[in-house]
Motif scaffolding. Structure first.
Motif, mmCIF file in Angstrom:
data_model
loop_
_atom_site.group_PDB
_atom_site.id
_atom_site.type_symbol
_atom_site.label_atom_id
_atom_site.label_comp_id
_atom_site.label_asym_id
_atom_site.label_seq_id
_atom_site.Cartn_x
_atom_site.Cartn_y
_atom_site.Cartn_z
ATOM 1 N N PRO A 195 61.329 52.843 -41.067
ATOM 2 C CA PRO A 195 60.413 51.955 -41.800
ATOM 3 C C PRO A 195 60.014 52.488 -43.168
ATOM 4 N N GLY A 196 59.931 53.811 -43.309
ATOM 5 C CA GLY A 196 59.517 54.371 -44.589
ATOM 6 C C GLY A 196 60.648 54.563 -45.571
ATOM 7 N N GLY A 197 61.869 54.296 -45.124
ATOM 8 C CA GLY A 197 63.023 54.514 -45.980
ATOM 9 C C GLY A 197 63.480 55.954 -45.980
ATOM 10 N N ALA A 240 69.373 45.525 -42.214
ATOM 11 C CA ALA A 240 69.614 46.922 -42.583
ATOM 12 C C ALA A 240 68.993 47.279 -43.925
ATOM 13 N N SER A 241 68.400 46.308 -44.604
ATOM 14 C CA SER A 241 67.771 46.442 -45.919
ATOM 15 C C SER A 241 68.838 46.484 -47.002
ATOM 16 N N PRO A 242 68.479 46.205 -48.251
ATOM 17 C CA PRO A 242 69.486 46.189 -49.332
ATOM 18 C C PRO A 242 70.156 47.536 -49.557
ATOM 19 N N THR A 243 69.504 48.616 -49.190
ATOM 20 C CA THR A 243 70.073 49.946 -49.439
ATOM 21 C C THR A 243 70.543 50.626 -48.156
ATOM 22 N N LEU A 266 63.335 51.465 -49.788
ATOM 23 C CA LEU A 266 63.184 50.071 -49.372
ATOM 24 C C LEU A 266 62.875 49.209 -50.591
ATOM 25 N N LEU A 267 63.592 48.101 -50.716
ATOM 26 C CA LEU A 267 63.444 47.211 -51.856
ATOM 27 C C LEU A 267 63.075 45.807 -51.408
ATOM 28 N N ASP A 268 62.448 45.062 -52.270
ATOM 29 C CA ASP A 268 62.137 43.650 -52.030
ATOM 30 C C ASP A 268 61.269 43.441 -50.801
ATOM 31 N N GLY A 269 60.566 44.480 -50.369
ATOM 32 C CA GLY A 269 59.702 44.331 -49.202
ATOM 33 C C GLY A 269 60.443 44.252 -47.881
#
Length: 220
Positions: free
Chosen positions: A69-71, A109-112, A173-176
């Motif tokens: 969650p924290g990246g 998986a998030s953008p990154t 983490l990007l874009d929330g």
């Protein structure tokens, strides 16, 4: 014609006397339903906090949530079918089988980030087959479950266990969007070849004797 009929009868008896092919899951607790202290039995997890059990399941009570969650970092799980899963070792009856690995997944998986797995066959000689990392982040849907399937290569001689590693990794983490990949109902469909029972060999010997006697009588 008599010898052909006898041969057909012997074949029928052998098929009836053979232990049928059996299909089973190559991994233990693929649905994460057996839990001890909040940990799914049979699986080795990355650390004490990632991944975690989730009640957002495809079936049953639980799925496993791979998340950071924290990246910045990864979240993974693995199983060696014998050492971790406690299953019986594979045998020569499994050689040549081409099992299918399937599981259900959902999330983002998030953008990154990414989501991937690797399947291996292992034996006393080490790793005998490696699928390489298979990415499935492009198949993820955040609101519904998707089944992921993979056709594995043929099991080579000397294989005693199967191994699966699944993980997700993420940068900032990007874009929330959070990094959250849910996994459930892991199935490696293994099939053992049918093995003739001892009675079948006796029938074969007796049948061959009948065929030989018929052949001698026809020559006479």
């Amino acid at each position: 014609m008599l010898n052909l009929k006898a041969t057909a009868a012997i074949t029928t008896l052998l098929c009836a006397g053979a232990a049928g092919a059996a299909t089973f899951n190559g991994f233990a607790n693929g649905g994460f339903e057996t839990v001890d202290g909040g940990i799914p039995v049979g699986w080795a997890l990355g650390d004490a906090t990632h991944p975690v059990l989730s009640t957002d399941a495809h079936s049953g009570a639980y799925s496993l949530l791979l998340s950071r969650p924290g990246g910045f970092g990864g979240s993974g799980m693995e199983q060696h079918s014998v050492a971790h899963g406690g299953l019986a070792a594979l045998t020569a009856a499994n050689v040549g089988d081409t099992p299918i690995l399937s599981f259900w997944a959902k999330g983002d998986a998030s953008p990154t980030g990414n989501a991937k797995y690797v399947l291996r066959y292992v034996g006393d000689a080490g790793v005998l087959y490696d699928s390489g990392f298979q990415h499935f982040e492009s198949s993820l849907v955040s609101s519904s479950w998707t089944q992921i399937s993979f056709q594995a290569g043929a099991i080579p001689a000397g294989t005693t266990a199967v191994y699966l590693l699944m993980n997700t990794a993420v940068g900032p983490l990007l874009d929330g969007r959070v990094n959250a990949v849910y996994i459930d109902d892991i199935q490696l469909t293994l099939t053992t070849a049918p093995v003739p029972e001892p009675e079948s060999y006796a029938l074969l010997i007796a049948g061959l004797g009948v065929v030989a006697a018929v052949a001698r009588r026809r020559r006479a």
